[in-house]
Motif scaffolding. Structure first.
Motif, short mmCIF file in Angstrom:
data_model
loop_
_atom_site.label_atom_id
_atom_site.label_comp_id
_atom_site.label_asym_id
_atom_site.label_seq_id
_atom_site.Cartn_x
_atom_site.Cartn_y
_atom_site.Cartn_z
N GLY A 123 8.71 -13.50 3.86
CA GLY A 123 8.67 -12.51 4.92
C GLY A 123 9.20 -11.15 4.53
N ARG A 124 9.53 -10.98 3.26
CA ARG A 124 10.09 -9.72 2.78
C ARG A 124 9.16 -9.12 1.73
NH1 ARG A 124 15.23 -7.47 2.77
NH2 ARG A 124 15.79 -6.18 0.98
N ARG A 125 8.86 -7.84 1.89
CA ARG A 125 7.96 -7.18 0.95
C ARG A 125 8.65 -6.96 -0.38
NH1 ARG A 125 7.16 -2.13 -0.59
NH2 ARG A 125 8.40 -1.18 1.07
N LEU A 126 7.88 -7.10 -1.46
CA LEU A 126 8.39 -6.78 -2.78
C LEU A 126 8.72 -5.29 -2.83
CD1 LEU A 126 6.03 -8.88 -5.06
CD2 LEU A 126 8.23 -9.51 -4.08
N PHE A 127 9.64 -4.91 -3.69
CA PHE A 127 10.17 -3.56 -3.69
C PHE A 127 9.08 -2.53 -3.99
CE2 PHE A 127 13.13 -0.18 -5.27
CZ PHE A 127 13.80 -0.01 -4.07
N LYS A 128 9.34 -1.31 -3.58
CA LYS A 128 8.38 -0.22 -3.79
C LYS A 128 8.05 -0.07 -5.28
CE LYS A 128 12.10 3.21 -3.77
NZ LYS A 128 12.66 4.39 -3.07
N GLY A 129 6.86 0.44 -5.55
CA GLY A 129 6.42 0.61 -6.92
C GLY A 129 5.76 -0.62 -7.51
N PHE A 130 5.58 -1.68 -6.69
CA PHE A 130 4.95 -2.91 -7.19
C PHE A 130 3.47 -2.68 -7.51
CE2 PHE A 130 2.46 -6.75 -6.13
CZ PHE A 130 2.92 -7.59 -7.13
N SER A 131 2.79 -1.89 -6.68
CA SER A 131 1.38 -1.58 -6.90
C SER A 131 1.05 -0.28 -6.18
CB SER A 131 0.48 -2.72 -6.39
OG SER A 131 0.73 -3.02 -5.04
N TYR A 132 -0.09 0.29 -6.53
CA TYR A 132 -0.48 1.58 -5.97
C TYR A 132 -1.93 1.56 -5.50
CZ TYR A 132 3.87 3.54 -7.65
OH TYR A 132 5.20 3.79 -7.85
N LEU A 133 -2.14 2.20 -4.37
CA LEU A 133 -3.48 2.35 -3.80
C LEU A 133 -4.02 3.71 -4.21
CD1 LEU A 133 -5.72 1.45 -1.78
CD2 LEU A 133 -4.34 2.48 0.05
N VAL A 134 -5.22 3.70 -4.78
CA VAL A 134 -5.87 4.95 -5.19
C VAL A 134 -7.09 5.17 -4.29
CG1 VAL A 134 -7.10 6.15 -7.04
CG2 VAL A 134 -5.06 4.80 -7.57
N ILE A 135 -7.06 6.25 -3.54
CA ILE A 135 -8.14 6.57 -2.59
C ILE A 135 -8.90 7.78 -3.10
CG2 ILE A 135 -8.71 7.09 -0.20
CD1 ILE A 135 -5.90 6.09 0.57
N ILE A 136 -10.18 7.61 -3.37
CA ILE A 136 -11.03 8.70 -3.84
C ILE A 136 -11.88 9.20 -2.68
CG2 ILE A 136 -12.84 9.41 -5.45
CD1 ILE A 136 -11.94 7.13 -7.28
N ALA A 137 -11.76 10.46 -2.37
CA ALA A 137 -12.55 11.06 -1.28
C ALA A 137 -13.88 11.57 -1.84
CB ALA A 137 -11.77 12.20 -0.64
N LEU A 138 -14.95 10.83 -1.57
CA LEU A 138 -16.28 11.30 -1.96
C LEU A 138 -16.84 12.26 -0.92
CD1 LEU A 138 -17.78 7.99 -3.38
CD2 LEU A 138 -16.68 9.87 -4.62
N ASP A 139 -16.39 12.09 0.32
CA ASP A 139 -16.56 13.07 1.39
C ASP A 139 -15.17 13.58 1.74
OD1 ASP A 139 -19.40 13.09 2.13
OD2 ASP A 139 -19.10 11.02 2.78
N PRO A 140 -15.08 14.76 2.33
CA PRO A 140 -13.75 15.24 2.73
C PRO A 140 -13.10 14.30 3.74
CG PRO A 140 -15.39 17.01 2.82
CD PRO A 140 -16.14 15.74 2.63
N PHE A 141 -11.80 14.18 3.67
CA PHE A 141 -11.03 13.47 4.69
C PHE A 141 -10.51 14.53 5.66
CE2 PHE A 141 -9.55 9.05 3.19
CZ PHE A 141 -10.75 8.82 2.51
N THR A 142 -10.98 14.48 6.90
CA THR A 142 -10.61 15.49 7.89
C THR A 142 -10.11 14.82 9.17
OG1 THR A 142 -12.77 15.62 9.00
CG2 THR A 142 -12.49 16.92 6.98
N LYS A 143 -9.59 15.63 10.08
CA LYS A 143 -9.12 15.11 11.35
C LYS A 143 -10.27 14.63 12.23
CE LYS A 143 -4.95 18.00 11.60
NZ LYS A 143 -3.99 16.86 11.65
N SER A 144 -11.49 15.05 11.91
CA SER A 144 -12.63 14.71 12.76
C SER A 144 -13.52 13.61 12.19
CB SER A 144 -13.47 15.96 13.03
OG SER A 144 -13.96 16.51 11.81
N ASN A 145 -13.17 13.03 11.02
CA ASN A 145 -14.03 11.97 10.48
C ASN A 145 -13.26 10.71 10.10
OD1 ASN A 145 -12.84 12.66 8.04
ND2 ASN A 145 -14.76 12.90 6.93
N GLY A 146 -12.16 10.47 10.80
CA GLY A 146 -11.46 9.19 10.61
C GLY A 146 -10.63 9.09 9.36
#
Length: 227
Positions: A123-146
């Motif tokens: 029930g306890r998360r492993l410490f920070k730095g265990f893994s990383y999420l890489v998000i590539i924006a192929l379209d812009p990330f804006t307030k109006s497109n989620g």
């Protein structure tokens, strides 16, 4: 020095954004190829997510040129510093949170509630730095497109977030705003969730990278058939 500032941001804030990693020409080509993969899998009655969230696992199977989306030298130079030179790809998928007439309304959707992409023991998360999420924006990330939302500094909290947070936490959340071709690297322990689907395209790549000792979701060397 530029890499040092990004690495420092990852360690201290759990998030950083790299601008202009992919050109406009590259993102346009990637999106066209992903649309072709989507249409092919849809025709073959394969897994493509839902009519409000197109979801393609291992999208590179049909087109090996899409492997450029899981390895980029500039991203690699950061990941090998915050993880290890022998880090591995845990999983990757392409998503477009846009409403389409095609696809099943009941198809698979992921990330719509608050969560982390890290791992838990007892029930306890492993410490920070265990893994990383890489998000590539192929379209812009804006307030109006989620655009994806996250709770700043939540990667320091080792508790598992409730799927639906109280208004108190919701008010603390921020959106990941970035131009097409930009990349967000985020500690997988950060509390985050997908933005709401819209009628505007928002193709993006979500990949998780972690230590060499972690078993990937898929053995891509043995992939034979994706329907």
């Amino acid at each position: 020095m530029r890499h040092n500032s990004k690495i420092s941001s990852l360690k201290n804030k759990g998030i950083c954004i790299l601008k202009n990693i992919y050109s406009k020409n590259e993102t346009t080509k990637f999106k066209k190829k992903l649309e072709l993969v989507y249409k092919k899998r849809l025709k073959n009655k394969g897994s493509v997510g839902s009519s409000s969230n197109q979801l393609l696992y291992n999208y590179f199977y049909e087109d090996k040129s899409l492997l450029d989306l899981i390895y980029n030298e500039k991203i690699h130079q950061i990941l090998e510093k915050v993880l290890d030179k022998d880090y591995v790809l845990q999983s990757t998928n392409a998503q477009n949170r846009v409403y389409k007439k095609t696809g099943s309304k009941k198809g698979e959707e992921i990330g719509g509630t608050w969560h982390t992409d890290s791992r838990y023991l007892g029930g306890r998360r492993l410490f920070k730095g265990f893994s990383y999420l890489v998000i590539i924006a192929l379209d812009p990330f804006t307030k109006s497109n989620g655009a994806t939302r996250y709770i700043p500094n939540s990667f320091n909290n080792l508790k598992k977030p409730e799927r639906r947070l109280s208004p108190k936490y919701e008010k603390l959340s921020k959106e990941i705003i970035m131009d097409s071709g930009s990349v967000c690297i985020m500690d997988s322990g950060m509390w985050h969730k997908a933005g709401k689907s819209t009628f505007s395209s928002r193709w993006s790549i979500f990949s998780i990278y972690t230590g060499w000792f972690v078993k990937p979701y898929y053995d891509c060397r043995k992939l034979k058939n994706i329907k």
